[in-house]
Design a protein around this motif. Sequence first.
Motif, mmCIF file in Angstrom:
data_model
loop_
_atom_site.group_PDB
_atom_site.id
_atom_site.type_symbol
_atom_site.label_atom_id
_atom_site.label_comp_id
_atom_site.label_asym_id
_atom_site.label_seq_id
_atom_site.Cartn_x
_atom_site.Cartn_y
_atom_site.Cartn_z
ATOM 1 N N MET A 115 0.858 -1.192 0.000
ATOM 2 C CA MET A 115 0.000 0.000 0.000
ATOM 3 C C MET A 115 0.894 1.241 0.000
ATOM 4 N N THR A 116 0.297 2.386 0.070
ATOM 5 C CA THR A 116 0.988 3.652 -0.106
ATOM 6 C C THR A 116 0.215 4.698 0.663
ATOM 7 N N TYR A 117 0.911 5.763 1.071
ATOM 8 C CA TYR A 117 0.181 6.958 1.496
ATOM 9 C C TYR A 117 0.872 8.181 0.900
ATOM 10 N N CYS A 118 0.111 8.975 0.164
ATOM 11 C CA CYS A 118 0.604 10.214 -0.410
ATOM 12 C C CYS A 118 -0.388 11.329 -0.091
ATOM 13 N N LEU A 119 0.131 12.531 0.066
ATOM 14 C CA LEU A 119 -0.690 13.636 0.543
ATOM 15 C C LEU A 119 -0.224 14.945 -0.090
ATOM 16 N N SER A 120 -1.181 15.760 -0.510
ATOM 17 C CA SER A 120 -0.860 17.146 -0.859
ATOM 18 C C SER A 120 -1.780 18.071 -0.079
ATOM 19 N N ILE A 121 -1.211 19.150 0.434
ATOM 20 C CA ILE A 121 -1.988 20.152 1.163
ATOM 21 C C ILE A 121 -1.750 21.495 0.480
ATOM 22 N N MET A 122 -2.859 22.170 0.152
ATOM 23 C CA MET A 122 -2.766 23.494 -0.470
ATOM 24 C C MET A 122 -3.187 24.535 0.567
ATOM 25 N N THR A 123 -2.329 25.515 0.817
ATOM 26 C CA THR A 123 -2.724 26.615 1.698
ATOM 27 C C THR A 123 -2.462 27.932 0.969
ATOM 28 N N HIS A 124 -2.846 29.027 1.601
ATOM 29 C CA HIS A 124 -2.646 30.333 0.959
ATOM 30 C C HIS A 124 -1.167 30.657 0.786
ATOM 31 N N GLU A 125 -0.291 29.941 1.494
ATOM 32 C CA GLU A 125 1.144 30.205 1.377
ATOM 33 C C GLU A 125 1.863 29.291 0.383
ATOM 34 N N GLY A 126 1.182 28.229 -0.068
ATOM 35 C CA GLY A 126 1.848 27.306 -0.984
ATOM 36 C C GLY A 126 1.373 25.880 -0.797
ATOM 37 N N LEU A 127 2.267 24.929 -1.056
ATOM 38 C CA LEU A 127 1.896 23.518 -1.043
ATOM 39 C C LEU A 127 2.815 22.718 -0.133
ATOM 40 N N VAL A 128 2.244 21.710 0.510
ATOM 41 C CA VAL A 128 3.036 20.669 1.170
ATOM 42 C C VAL A 128 2.720 19.359 0.463
ATOM 43 N N MET A 129 3.751 18.631 0.078
ATOM 44 C CA MET A 129 3.574 17.335 -0.575
ATOM 45 C C MET A 129 4.372 16.306 0.219
ATOM 46 N N ASP A 147 5.043 -10.721 1.725
ATOM 47 C CA ASP A 147 6.429 -11.122 1.954
ATOM 48 C C ASP A 147 7.366 -10.551 0.888
ATOM 49 N N ASP A 148 6.922 -9.506 0.232
ATOM 50 C CA ASP A 148 7.774 -8.914 -0.801
ATOM 51 C C ASP A 148 7.716 -7.393 -0.676
ATOM 52 N N LEU A 149 8.389 -6.895 0.367
ATOM 53 C CA LEU A 149 8.400 -5.464 0.648
ATOM 54 C C LEU A 149 9.641 -4.830 0.033
ATOM 55 N N ASN A 150 9.462 -3.650 -0.528
ATOM 56 C CA ASN A 150 10.601 -2.937 -1.086
ATOM 57 C C ASN A 150 10.478 -1.450 -0.793
ATOM 58 N N VAL A 151 11.563 -0.739 -1.065
ATOM 59 C CA VAL A 151 11.573 0.706 -0.905
ATOM 60 C C VAL A 151 11.597 1.338 -2.293
ATOM 61 N N ALA A 196 0.572 8.951 12.128
ATOM 62 C CA ALA A 196 -0.623 8.190 12.514
ATOM 63 C C ALA A 196 -0.793 6.977 11.607
ATOM 64 N N THR A 197 -0.578 7.164 10.318
ATOM 65 C CA THR A 197 -0.788 6.078 9.363
ATOM 66 C C THR A 197 0.233 4.961 9.582
ATOM 67 N N MET A 198 1.497 5.352 9.774
ATOM 68 C CA MET A 198 2.544 4.336 9.955
ATOM 69 C C MET A 198 2.393 3.615 11.288
ATOM 70 N N ARG A 199 1.887 4.341 12.289
ATOM 71 C CA ARG A 199 1.683 3.729 13.606
ATOM 72 C C ARG A 199 0.664 2.604 13.527
ATOM 73 N N SER A 200 -0.345 2.772 12.667
ATOM 74 C CA SER A 200 -1.483 1.844 12.641
ATOM 75 C C SER A 200 -1.463 0.887 11.464
ATOM 76 N N ASN A 201 -0.575 1.072 10.490
ATOM 77 C CA ASN A 201 -0.631 0.236 9.289
ATOM 78 C C ASN A 201 0.779 -0.032 8.757
ATOM 79 N N VAL A 202 1.173 -1.296 8.759
ATOM 80 C CA VAL A 202 2.557 -1.620 8.382
ATOM 81 C C VAL A 202 2.820 -1.516 6.892
ATOM 82 N N THR A 203 1.775 -1.361 6.060
ATOM 83 C CA THR A 203 2.039 -1.296 4.621
ATOM 84 C C THR A 203 2.459 0.099 4.176
ATOM 85 N N VAL A 204 2.456 1.052 5.116
ATOM 86 C CA VAL A 204 2.965 2.396 4.827
ATOM 87 C C VAL A 204 4.231 2.569 5.662
ATOM 88 N N GLY A 205 5.347 2.927 5.009
ATOM 89 C CA GLY A 205 6.583 2.950 5.777
ATOM 90 C C GLY A 205 7.612 3.934 5.260
#
Lengths: 253, 253
Positions: A1-15, A26-30, A180-189
């Motif tokens: 699995m994956t977790y990706c996030l973008s946040i738009m604010t009046h000052e710019g973007l966080v990705m 049994d086949d985890l990679n980076v 929070a996501t990594m604490r609760s779900n091992v497929t995000v790392g």
Amino acid sequence: MTYCLSIMTHEGLVMASDSRTNAGFDDLNVARKMHTFVQPGERVFVVLTSGSLSLSQSVMNLVRASFNAGEGLAQAQSMYEAAREVGQAVRQVSDMDRAALERDSYNFNVHLLLGGQVRGEEPRSFLIYPQGNPLSSTEDSPFLQLGEYKYGRPILDRGIVYNSTSLKVAAKYALLSFDATMRSNVTVGPPIELLMYQKDSFHLDNYRRFYGADAELSVIHALWERSLRHAVEDLPDIHMEPHPEAVSQTVLV
Amino acid sequence: MTYCLSIMTHEGLVMASDSRTNAGFDDLNVARKMHTFVQPGERVFVVLTSGSLSLSQSVMNLVRASFNAGEGLAQAQSMYEAAREVGQAVRQVSDMDRAALERDSYNFNVHLLLGGQVRGEEPRSFLIYPQGNPLSSTEDSPFLQLGEYKYGRPILDRGIVYNSTSLKVAAKYALLSFDATMRSNVTVGPPIELLMYQKDSFHLDNYRRFYGADAELSVIHALWERSLRHAVEDLPDIHMEPHPEAVSQTVLV
């Protein structure tokens, strides 16, 4: 699995993106899921990918090749056009691979987040679907998520406000959403890639790659858990009363 | 959808459920998902239900009928036996309904949480699967969830510790877990039923039903959001650096 996030604010973007991929338990990679495209002073694009790594690699190959040839993202006149360019690459990969995948009962699964700014416009972000169509962030819905989004969503719902959240604070929310996501779900790392794009800078000056053992991340994690616990304990006790059945005739005595 | 939660601590149990049911997006209803069974001084059981409302109603009808006849939960010698009784009711309903559902491509979908105490034992809770088999909470995994569980899980992962979390604090965590879930997902909704079972009390003295406009819930919600925002803002700023590509040859100039 994956977790990706973008946040738009009046000052710019966080990705932000994680780096864990798995083909079965049994086949985890980076793998890096953050891809950047810059013409200093003119345009900046950040693409985050989720879904089948094979498919997102193919999409990014096409997007990178056309950018390097001075086409595609290198020529888009707006973020909307840029989102359409990425969507077009998704459709090209669909033409190449979808039939072969579906014949063996795999979905054509690739989602992308595109954030950035083209000179003359405000920064914006888009979610691009496997069908190639784009969905834009808005002031009312300023963040977009891909993949394992539920664990890390409540903190964003509570905290992110387009007009008032600063970029530095938005970066903290992003990191907490990942924590929070990594604490609760091992497929995000880890590693976690975090990028803060200051509106009108047209430069990628604020980036960080957090490995699992990152000391600063550990400090933030520990501070945060302590603050949360204190905040819970400081809430007023909940007023309780006897259960209706405890005083009704349905109790067997 | 549904959200149900049981938390086991050294002081007893907290059980909570929402009340929203839906058959499609345009058919929302309110239904209690918390069911209680008490022999004062002897045994207390609380059952929370999720899945098809038709199926969980049938299961609870069977469980209630045998309890009222002095059988089933009224005679179980342990929480494990009680969980097996509930599982047996699930299997009876499966015998009645599964084939007809599957013929029309519906899943046989009913999950239950059973919490409580039988005199002579510690309080315990179980998750009962659609196949009727039970899964117990443990000191290492002290909470169990049903339904829309992801939004409300991180706060529990961070806060609940079997040996140290008091019952009153566990009730606050439960309410915050519901608050997070309802904030981010419209298929989980009030009234929220919250029950705190004090070990060895064998009585349901601490219960609360929160409607949507509950003043105390609004205060807790507002206090919590304010505390969270302050806690985020108080975190140290994240140290950032230029993106590697901002200083490499892959930048187009």
